[in-house]
Design a protein around this motif. Sequence first.
Motif: not given
Length: 128
Positions: A86-111
């Motif tokens: 998960d940390a690598v996935m978040q790091a790649v999304l941060e490098l790509a400036d895709r914060y909305e996808i990162q937020h959606a992935a976190k929300s889905e995991k929390l759900r």
Amino acid sequence: MSLSDKDRKLRAGGGNKFPIDPAADTVASFASVIADALRRDFGTSPAKVKHIARLTGANARTVQNWLYGRNGPSGAGLVVLMRHSDAVMQAVLELADRYEIQHAAKSEKLRGELRSLITMLLEYLGPE
């Protein structure tokens, strides 16, 4: 073998310099960000190199270079790492400036976690 006067010089004495490549900084930051993410997810155990090598099919020396931030993983290795970390996935999304996808992935995991906790609570309470 000696060089004649007509041979090309190995170094330029002066003149124009090459422009700084903006991608060079991106490559260095990519390697260090992935290294940090790998260390966060796989910890400090000595077996982490072998474990990551088995997951990705990469050489142990290659994995060590990833962990030290000397090089970053190739596309195929990166996809496998994103699948397992998960940390690598978040790091790649941060490098790509895709914060909305990162937020959606976190929300889905929390759900999913909330759903499993509610199910456990309902099982604990039993039927009434």
